[in-house]
Enzyme design. Structure first.
Site, PDB file in Angstrom:
ATOM      1  N   ARG A   1       0.842  -1.187   0.000  1.00 31.38           N
ATOM      2  CA  ARG A   1       0.000   0.000   0.000  1.00 31.38           C
ATOM      3  C   ARG A   1       0.882   1.243   0.000  1.00 31.38           C
ATOM      4  O   ARG A   1       1.937   1.260   0.627  1.00 31.38           O
ATOM      5  CB  ARG A   1      -0.885   0.027   1.250  1.00 31.38           C
ATOM      6  CG  ARG A   1      -2.034  -0.959   1.206  1.00 31.38           C
ATOM      7  CD  ARG A   1      -3.077  -0.545   0.175  1.00 31.38           C
ATOM      8  NE  ARG A   1      -4.122  -1.547   0.025  1.00 31.38           N
ATOM      9  CZ  ARG A   1      -4.096  -2.546  -0.848  1.00 31.38           C
ATOM     10  NH1 ARG A   1      -3.060  -2.674  -1.658  1.00 31.38           N
ATOM     11  NH2 ARG A   1      -5.097  -3.394  -0.930  1.00 31.38           N
TER      12      ARG A   1
ATOM     13  N   HIS B   1      -0.872   0.400  -9.904  1.00 31.29           N
ATOM     14  CA  HIS B   1      -1.569  -0.498  -8.971  1.00 31.29           C
ATOM     15  C   HIS B   1      -2.210  -1.665  -9.730  1.00 31.29           C
ATOM     16  O   HIS B   1      -3.427  -1.812  -9.758  1.00 31.29           O
ATOM     17  CB  HIS B   1      -2.628   0.247  -8.165  1.00 31.29           C
ATOM     18  CG  HIS B   1      -2.980  -0.490  -6.894  1.00 31.29           C
ATOM     19  ND1 HIS B   1      -3.506   0.117  -5.798  1.00 31.29           N
ATOM     20  CD2 HIS B   1      -2.851  -1.802  -6.577  1.00 31.29           C
ATOM     21  CE1 HIS B   1      -3.711  -0.786  -4.844  1.00 31.29           C
ATOM     22  NE2 HIS B   1      -3.313  -1.956  -5.298  1.00 31.29           N
TER      23      HIS B   1
ATOM     24  N   GLU C   1      -3.415   7.648  -4.863  1.00 28.01           N
ATOM     25  CA  GLU C   1      -3.743   7.107  -6.185  1.00 28.01           C
ATOM     26  C   GLU C   1      -5.030   7.737  -6.713  1.00 28.01           C
ATOM     27  O   GLU C   1      -5.926   8.015  -5.916  1.00 28.01           O
ATOM     28  CB  GLU C   1      -3.895   5.583  -6.085  1.00 28.01           C
ATOM     29  CG  GLU C   1      -2.583   4.922  -5.706  1.00 28.01           C
ATOM     30  CD  GLU C   1      -2.732   3.429  -5.414  1.00 28.01           C
ATOM     31  OE1 GLU C   1      -3.813   2.884  -5.654  1.00 28.01           O
ATOM     32  OE2 GLU C   1      -1.764   2.834  -4.948  1.00 28.01           O
TER      33      GLU C   1
END
Lengths: 469, 320
Positions: free
Chosen positions: A235, A282, A264
């Site tokens: 993360r 991601h 993000e």
């Protein structure tokens, strides 16, 4: 495990075979001619205590009967639909599968990013595409990956999968986690800075919780140093991003391979011009195969809906597309013959794998999901709340999740918004989304879609997708 | 082992002709023991007496060059493959040829895995996507990629590089099979007697074999069709193993799913048609260009030269 006799039905995977051969007493069924296999089984029946079936064939009752010493069927697959489960149950034979479908993708990407970052593969690709090889000669020298010391933050499923891959590159493995794990060949560091100081590549693979937020801070980055490379496939919030950026810009850190970022979809633009970083959006588990596997895991789950109003129906319609049988509770039975009615919430919960709260909040529905309902849903059950926070006895839910009496939860609403129970933030079986706060039908439909997306991820054991606070 | 010292100092150090310009890493290690002389600059006396020729950056070593060196007994290659040397001429003259042994194997294998992951998981394209700001602008997900774990990988040439590729990808949960001149008794992987059969049973084909007259253009349209539209070709061997014009056609027509290429038929020429494709990952024949590999090969080259000039067996002689 040396003495465990294992029957491998087909040559499915070289690594599996190699490791079974190394660790167990391996019987290779496919090596005997098809018409002699019954004889082969008879000859070794007393030694074979485990079967690793070939998923498309499974294990039938005849094979189970032919193996009186059988204790376990360990399928090299997620699906075990071709294993005769009733026969296994009758004989007390245990059955396992490989449910963690995301682990491989994330670990594959971690190692791929490490190689890409050290060997500058995307940079070389751009260089060649720009025609510079011919006009300017060879691209820059890069460093070897094989043999580099790999440090892993968090030796859970993904961390272990990274370790296994890196070992095949002759990389010495060390790790940091809350406690030492039973893997003597991996060196444990009780302190993150010490781990970083003693590795060349640091891979972040732990879950995010208040203790691990910004676990990669300036001290850790400096310990990793100008030759070190940071790989983050966990993360964004694990890393103090401004510190990472300045370390990369000032060359105090050698490089980075990043799949996740703090804000993000905004990756820091200061990194865009650097040629010692690899940035991907991601995509750790975004492969077609894994999405299919997750769909497979979700499909067929029994979904119970509390309140079959507009929102409840919107949920029902969508889960039907996954072949999920739909059950519901309402004060009175509705005219929806495709869905099964339960006159009590406890009965509904007991007959469901996933329980969705979609009713209005009133005096009758306050704490409609109480301890008893959650017990009925059980340790494999998942609670989804897109109604109102007070529909659920939040304290009882937190306790049930913490004790493992409830399998997981996907929550859009909370009793005391915007406060989310602190204990939930550290759980990796919970998906939390912010309460958008609109009661319009359109918004709720959109939310239903969002929750379903999260639910699908959750059932597959995917870590937290989006975190509140 | 250093060559025997002589009284008149450096001028009587054994001559080693260089087929290419000076490469600093080699000069530093070899200059104390040998008189390094670019072949192009060698005078008649040097050419007549030189017993060893060193090639570093894959220059073509032709029969004419070999014939012009009447005393030549040894060609030292600092590469794993020796296809740039006219081996027929060496064989006729009884000239020994040595290669880089295993100095490059780990890097070449790492790079093959890196290219494979980069193509399947779209690492290079995804990196370009983030850098041009498309992620933030699109507010959506990047297209799904293809899984690495569990893929069937066919390796052409299970030598020291191919063997390491196999071991690495087995740890990724890939199913490994291979093709080579003959089955390897010690390999726990399935053998296919032809590249076409191997391609038909593979999702990814990795080329890590030597370029010889038998293997030249072994990957043609038929093999690429067998690999199929979801298939990926990874080449860390030599460009000449692949029919490059056909490869470009197959990628353009969707006959082949993708490619990771470190080598090309006419380096440094890379077919411009590939530049615009986002299902390929390209690099500049750099799989083995790391300080670790260079040091490793310098050691092997020096060991061969030292052995040769002191009459000992060569450490990495190629069977001609």
């Amino acid at each position: 495990m040396d003495s465990l006799g294992v029957l491998l039905v087909a040559p499915m995977n070289a690594y599996l075979e190699q490791e079974l051969d190394r660790r167990c007493r391996l019987f290779r069924l496919w090596e005997s001619p098809a018409d002699r296999r019954d004889d082969y089984l008879r000859a070794h029946a007393s030694s074979i205590r485990a079967v690793v079936p070939y998923a498309p064939q499974g294990v039938d009752a005849a094979m189970i009967d032919a193996l009186p010493s059988l204790e376990i069927v360990s399928s090299f697959s997620v699906g075990i639909d071709r294993v005769d489960l009733d026969a296994c149950r009758r004989r007390g034979v245990r059955v396992t599968n490989t449910p963690d479908v995301l682990t491989d993708d994330v670990a594959d990407l971690a190692v791929g990013l490490a190689i890409a970052a050290l060997r500058k593969i995307p940079q070389a690709d751009r260089y060649v595409r720009a025609g510079k090889w011919k006009s300017k000669g060879d691209f820059t020298l890069t460093t070897r990956f094989s043999g580099k010391r790999v440090g892993i933050l968090g030796l859970g499923r993904i961390g272990l999968a990274v370790a296994k891959r890196a070992e095949a590159f002759d990389c010495p493995i060390s790790y940091h986690s809350r406690s030492e794990k039973p893997f003597p060949k991996y060196k444990f560091y009780p302190n993150v800075v010490d781990l970083a100081a003693n590795c060349d590549v640091l891979v972040v693979a732990c879950s995010l919780n208040p203790e691990t937020r910004h676990i990669v801070n300036r001290k850790v980055i400096d310990a990793l140093g100008p030759e070190g490379v940071l790989i983050n496939i966990a993360r964004g919030a694990h890393v103090d991003e401004p510190e990472l950026i300045s370390a990369l810009l000032e060359k105090r850190l050698g490089g980075a391979g990043l799949d996740v970022f703090e804000d993000e979809p905004f990756a820091p633009e200061q990194l865009f011009e650097l040629d010692n970083v690899v940035l991907v959006p991601h995509v750790g588990s975004d492969t077609e195969e894994t999405c299919r596997a997750m769909a497979d895991l979700f499909s067929g789950k029994r979904v119970g809906i509390i309140g079959l109003g507009r929102i409840g129906l919107a949920v029902a319609k969508r889960v039907e597309a996954f072949d999920c049988p739909v059950n519901y509770y309402q004060r009175t039975k509705q005219d929806h013959p495709g869905y099964t009615y339960y006159p009590s919430v406890v009965e509904l919960a007991a007959s469901s794998d996933v329980l969705v709260v979609a009713c209005p909040l009133n005096e009758h529905t306050r704490h409609i999901v109480n301890r008893e309902v959650m017990e009925a849903l059980g340790p494999r059950g998942v609670l989804i709340n897109i109604g109102r926070g007070p529909h659920v006895d939040e304290a009882a839910m937190v306790a049930a999740l913490a004790d493992g009496r409830l399998g997981g939860a996907g929550l859009d609403v909370f009793e005391d918004e915007p406060n989310v129970p602190e204990a939930l933030l550290g759980m990796d079986n919970v998906v939390l989304v912010p309460h958008v706060g609109s009661a319009t039908h359109e918004t709720r439909t959109a939310m239903a879609d969002l929750v379903l997306g999260n639910l699908e991820a959750h059932v597959a054991g995917k870590p937290l997708l989006t975190q509140v606070v | 082992m250093a060559p025997p010292a002589t009284q008149d100092g450096s001028s009587s150090k054994p001559i080693v002709l260089l087929a290419d310009p000076f490469i600093p890493e080699f000069e530093q290690e070899l200059a104390p023991s040998y008189r390094l002389l670019p072949a192009a600059d060698a005078d008649e006396a040097a050419a007549a007496s030189a017993r060893a020729l060193l090639t570093v950056d894959l220059p073509a070593v032709t029969a004419a060059q070999i014939d012009a060196l009447p005393a030549l007994e040894l060609v030292v290659a600092s590469s794993a493959g020796v296809d740039h040397i006219n081996l027929g001429a060496c064989r006729r003259r009884g000239i020994a040829v040595t290669n880089a042994q295993n100095a490059f194997s780990a890097d070449a294998a790492d790079y093959a895995v890196g290219l494979l992951v980069a193509v399947l998981r779209r690492v290079a394209a995804a990196d370009a996507y983030v850098r041009r700001g498309a992620w933030a602008a699109a507010a959506g997900d990047y297209p799904l990629a293809s899984k690495v774990s569990g893929k069937r990988v066919g390796i052409v040439g299970l030598g020291s590089i191919g063997g390491l590729v196999a071991r690495r990808l087995a740890a990724f949960g890939c199913v490994i099979a291979y093709n080579s001149r003959s089955p390897k008794a010690s390999a726990p992987y399935k053998f296919y007697p032809s590249v076409r059969e191997l391609a038909a049973e593979s999702d990814v084909l990795v080329l890590s074999c030597a370029l010889t007259e038998e293997t030249r253009r072994m990957v043609g349209r038929e093999v690429m069709e067998a690999l199929g539209k979801g298939g990926v070709l990874v080449n860390v061997g030599r460009g000449g193993l692949v029919d490059e014009a056909e490869l470009v056609r197959c990628l353009r027509e969707g006959v082949l799913g993708g490619a990771g290429l470190d080598v090309y038929e006419n380096e440094p020429e890379v077919p411009p048609e590939l530049w615009g494709m986002d299902n390929v990952v390209l690099s500049d024949h750099r799989a083995v260009i790391t300080p670790e590999s260079i040091q490793g090969v310098v050691d092997v080259v020096k060991a061969n030269l030292d052995a040769f000039f002191s009459g000992k067996p060569l450490v990495s002689q190629v069977q001609l």
